[in-house]
Design an enzyme around this catalytic site. Sequence first.
Site, PDB file in Angstrom:
ATOM      1  N   ILE A  12       0.843  -1.207   0.000  1.00  0.00           N
ATOM      2  CA  ILE A  12       0.000   0.000   0.000  1.00  0.00           C
ATOM      3  C   ILE A  12       0.875   1.253   0.000  1.00  0.00           C
ATOM      4  CG2 ILE A  12      -1.884   1.212   1.169  1.00  0.00           C
ATOM      5  CD1 ILE A  12      -2.714  -1.539   2.330  1.00  0.00           C
ATOM      6  N   ALA A  74       4.660   1.401   7.946  1.00  0.00           N
ATOM      7  CA  ALA A  74       5.620   0.357   8.328  1.00  0.00           C
ATOM      8  C   ALA A  74       5.133  -0.409   9.549  1.00  0.00           C
ATOM      9  CB  ALA A  74       6.973   0.996   8.628  1.00  0.00           C
ATOM     10  N   TYR A 141      -2.387  -8.070  16.208  1.00  0.00           N
ATOM     11  CA  TYR A 141      -2.187  -7.117  15.107  1.00  0.00           C
ATOM     12  C   TYR A 141      -3.143  -5.921  15.261  1.00  0.00           C
ATOM     13  CZ  TYR A 141      -2.897  -5.024  10.546  1.00  0.00           C
ATOM     14  OH  TYR A 141      -3.067  -4.111   9.538  1.00  0.00           O
TER      15      TYR A 141
END
Length: 330
Positions: A12, A74, A141
């Site tokens: 992305i 990142a 996550y």
Amino acid sequence: MKVLVTGGAGYIGSHVTDMLIERNYDVVVFDNLYTGHREAVHPKATFVQGDLLDKPVVDKLFDDHRFDGILHFASHTLVGESMEKPWLYLRDNAVAGSNLLEAAARQGVKRFILSSTANLFDDPEKIPIVAEERIVPGSPYGESKYIIERYLHWMERIYGMAYCCLRYFNASGAHPNGHIGEDHTPEYHLIPIILQVALGQREKLTIFGNDYATKDGTCIRDYIHVMDLAEAHILALEALADGKSRKYNLGNGKGYSIMEVIQTARDVTGQTIPATVGARRPGDPGTLIADSTRIQNELGWHPEFGNLRTIIETAWNWHQSHPQGYATKK
Ligand code: UDP
């Protein structure tokens, strides 16, 4: 305007960098190249290889450049991996974000865009999922993205940093020019896996479960084209000039089942694409669809590459011209 794109060599991040350069932004990409590709970075961007976990390197980045805005991609990004290696997420993603934010606040950066996730909504009350839905991270996550969202809350209050959290659904597709696209090793995502089968690189696809409460029993996802995502980042960056922070869900508002994705890929590629049904993948919700009304109303964003066929055509174009991803010999 000079902007920093962390993770700008990733899927992305590289599409957003490409669009920023095309719109005449001065872009610095910072990436450790663990999963990103140097070739994915637009040649007009300044590239700095480094790791956000390395605080002196981050501080030097801010000594060398003054940024008007930051787009932060990142991070480790796999839900499944995060259940097996939670500290890569709960520690590394969080520390990387805090090193970046500390340096950004010290420099007085006033605009920050976070690449966030639909994994914040593990238990939605309503589908499509609205921006106001309560936050229930579905994995370490998702939790790691939420931790950074919370850091941003305090950056705004203490340092006046305006931020925008973009909570993506299923990013997919590739640049229509075919020069950049999706290249993960190993690959876990549905559309690139289907196209690897179409290319003959895999024998078949395994459908993870067909006993969900959906029309054909397979999971329904909201696939959003990476160019539409990129456009949303640029609109958000510009909107933050007013100093107001925002949170948006980003999807097409349309859900497609795995069977529909496979059938569309068969039509686009002309290949049989053998598929068999296997067990469910742990942690997969049956249906995920975004309600993106808020960003549409507030920023005038509209998905332009919204239909599934276009998404798969652009991805197929990339996969055919780059069968080994960025390692393809020209
Ligand atoms: N999926 C599948 N087989 C695969 C890869 C993915 O059936 O080889 C399914 C997965 O279980 C999910 C959907 O495809 O229901 C989209 O998965 P992906 O990993 O692309 O994105 P996610 O929804 O997990 O973010």
